[in-house]
Design a protein around this motif. Structure first.
Motif, PDB file in Angstrom:
ATOM      1  N   THR A 125      -0.091 -35.986  -5.191  1.00  0.00           N
ATOM      2  CA  THR A 125      -1.437 -35.619  -5.630  1.00  0.00           C
ATOM      3  C   THR A 125      -1.611 -36.106  -7.050  1.00  0.00           C
ATOM      4  O   THR A 125      -0.671 -36.588  -7.679  1.00  0.00           O
ATOM      5  CB  THR A 125      -1.647 -34.094  -5.532  1.00  0.00           C
ATOM      6  N   LYS A 170      -4.852 -32.518 -11.086  1.00  0.00           N
ATOM      7  CA  LYS A 170      -5.009 -31.392 -10.173  1.00  0.00           C
ATOM      8  C   LYS A 170      -4.042 -30.265 -10.527  1.00  0.00           C
ATOM      9  O   LYS A 170      -4.400 -29.083 -10.498  1.00  0.00           O
ATOM     10  CB  LYS A 170      -4.774 -31.849  -8.733  1.00  0.00           C
ATOM     11  N   LEU A 171      -2.820 -30.628 -10.849  1.00  0.00           N
ATOM     12  CA  LEU A 171      -1.833 -29.604 -11.187  1.00  0.00           C
ATOM     13  C   LEU A 171      -2.148 -28.971 -12.544  1.00  0.00           C
ATOM     14  O   LEU A 171      -1.982 -27.760 -12.721  1.00  0.00           O
ATOM     15  CB  LEU A 171      -0.427 -30.192 -11.182  1.00  0.00           C
ATOM     16  N   CYS A 184      -5.039 -26.732 -11.892  1.00  0.00           N
ATOM     17  CA  CYS A 184      -4.606 -25.593 -11.085  1.00  0.00           C
ATOM     18  C   CYS A 184      -3.947 -24.533 -11.955  1.00  0.00           C
ATOM     19  O   CYS A 184      -4.187 -23.322 -11.786  1.00  0.00           O
ATOM     20  CB  CYS A 184      -3.659 -26.076  -9.991  1.00  0.00           C
ATOM     21  N   LEU A 233      -6.112 -27.514  -4.208  1.00  0.00           N
ATOM     22  CA  LEU A 233      -5.031 -28.464  -3.964  1.00  0.00           C
ATOM     23  C   LEU A 233      -5.189 -29.211  -2.641  1.00  0.00           C
ATOM     24  O   LEU A 233      -4.393 -30.108  -2.337  1.00  0.00           O
ATOM     25  CB  LEU A 233      -3.685 -27.745  -4.021  1.00  0.00           C
TER      26      LEU A 233
END
Length: 430
Positions: free
Chosen positions: A25, A29-30, A33, A137
């Protein structure tokens, strides 16, 4: 190096699943998140698939059973020990322990939530609903699955030698781009091509080509799994999703107007340096910068992701100058619809006025235009966006109205609140 053509010809999805890891990914995004996990962990959201290229009949090209198999496989994934060690111990943007222990403990025990899939005519309706940190996610792997299944639908019709020739031509096409980019002194470029890639194996090959062909000019990849495996930098900051959801949660027009800045205030508490990159275009860049608090002018840079890129960069330079900042010390990241010609033009125009970097996406990792009869492998515009937050619609305006999402009446309200007038419509390439 993997023989991609042979792997495609012999492929079996259990050997070559489209998404093979939860860290297959984008890095942003992480990072997002973790921010959501800290600030709004219980917010309920819905994400939905939007095929902006309606002429591509995904439900006729992609078998529903195969699509479900791939999505169910993703739900079975969890972090491996090596992936967890990499996230916990690696240095990102010069910082160790980028990901906090409480977030990592949660992520190590995560399985992605269920999905809803149904066919509507020639398209699929694919939605994800649940707690924001979990649902968000799904975006990148869902897009990767649909893009690659569409590619496989075309590739399955080809013989072994035809596939060898196809990939030889695609590799030559990319290498010719690399050779052109070599001549740009001071170039800084990253791979941003995960979400609409041709395939995982092809993205991995593209990254290796850039590593060898561009050397230090290649600064990393947004894909965490490839960054880990190839030992290059993981690149990324934040995206439109954060202000879209924060805005949807606003109770009044005044709260709505403040929402994009509240996002960055929360981000400011967590990150410093090159992670402090402003993405101003969610509800229109011009108004965002005009009303931005002074502390944002001290941030490292701005990402230009819609509208005319040169106009976006000029606007950023003018804004920094008006706030007493030296644009030559600031960073402009271009990331919308880039290919070699546009990169070369923007690099020449701005390299002596600001620090310039490029996030090269779909036309790096999925440029098979002209290589198959009927252009059946040409990339197309597929997105997965936040649609609702706590039952309220999410909206994106963008600097290009062709990229706007949300109910018509809410788009009109957001335009009024954020003072967005007439906008130039530009073709959405990818």
């Amino acid at each position: 190096m993997v023989d991609i053509a042979t792997r495609v010809y012999n492929h079996h999805w259990k050997i070559d699943p489209i998404v093979r890891s939860l860290i297959d990914t984008d890095f942003y995004k992480l990072l997002m998140c973790q921010s959501v996990f800290r600030n709004k962990p219980d917010t309920r959201v819905t994400f939905e698939l939007i095929n902006r290229s309606a002429e591509i009949p995904l439900a006729r090209l992609i078998d529903e059973g195969e699509l479900r198999e791939q999505l169910d496989h993703i739900r079975s994934l969890s972090l491996s020990r090596g992936e967890s060690t990499w996230l916990r111990g690696n240095m990102f943007y010069g910082k160790r322990q980028m990901f906090r222990p409480d977030f990592m403990e949660w992520f190590e025990n995560l399985r992605l939530p269920d999905y809803h899939l149904e066919r509507r005519g020639d398209q699929y309706q694919l939605t994800f609903e649940g707690a924001w940190p979990e649902v968000m996610l799904w975006e990148i792997p869902a897009l990767a699955v649909l893009m690659e299944l569409r590619s496989r639908a075309v590739l399955n019709e080809m013989g072994k030698f035809e596939l060898q020739v196809l990939y030889a031509r695609a590799m030559t096409k990319l290498w010719e781009k690399v050779e052109r980019l070599r001549g740009l002194g001071g170039l800084k470029l990253a791979d941003f091509g995960t979400r609409r890639r041709h395939s995982f194996l092809w993205q991995d090959w593209c990254v290796q080509a850039l590593m060898e062909g561009l050397g230090e000019a290649f600064v990393g990849t947004s894909n965490c799994l490839i960054a880990k495996n190839r030992e290059v930098e993981a690149i990324g900051t934040n995206a439109h999703e954060l202000p879209m959801v924060y805005a949807a949660l606003a109770d009044t027009d005044a709260d709505l107007a403040r929402a994009p800045y509240q996002v960055l205030a929360d981000w400011h508490e967590e990150h410093s340096g090159n992670l402090r990159i402003i993405l101003p275009d969610t509800f229109g860049s011009e108004n965002f910068l005009e009303n931005a608090p002074d502390w944002l002018a001290g941030w490292t840079g701005i990402r230009v992701d819609s509208g005319d890129p040169a106009t976006g960069a000029e606007r950023a330079i003018a804004w920094w100058t008006s706030r007493g900042e030296d644009p030559r010390e600031k960073l402009v990241i271009f990331s919308d619809g880039l290919d070699v010609e546009v990169i070369a033009d923007l690099h020449a125009r701005f390299r002596d006025r600001v620090r310039v970097s490029f996030g090269w996406g779909t036309l790096l990792t999925n440029d098979f235009r002209g290589l198959v009869d009927g252009d059946r492998l040409a990339p197309f515009s597929l997105v997965c966006k936040a649609a609702e937050a706590e039952g309220r619609p999410c909206v994106k305006l963008s600097d290009n109205p062709e990229k706007a999402t949300g109910p018509v009446d809410e788009i009109a309200r957001y335009k009024r609140v954020f003072g967005v007038g007439e906008q130039e419509r530009m073709e959405v390439v990818v």
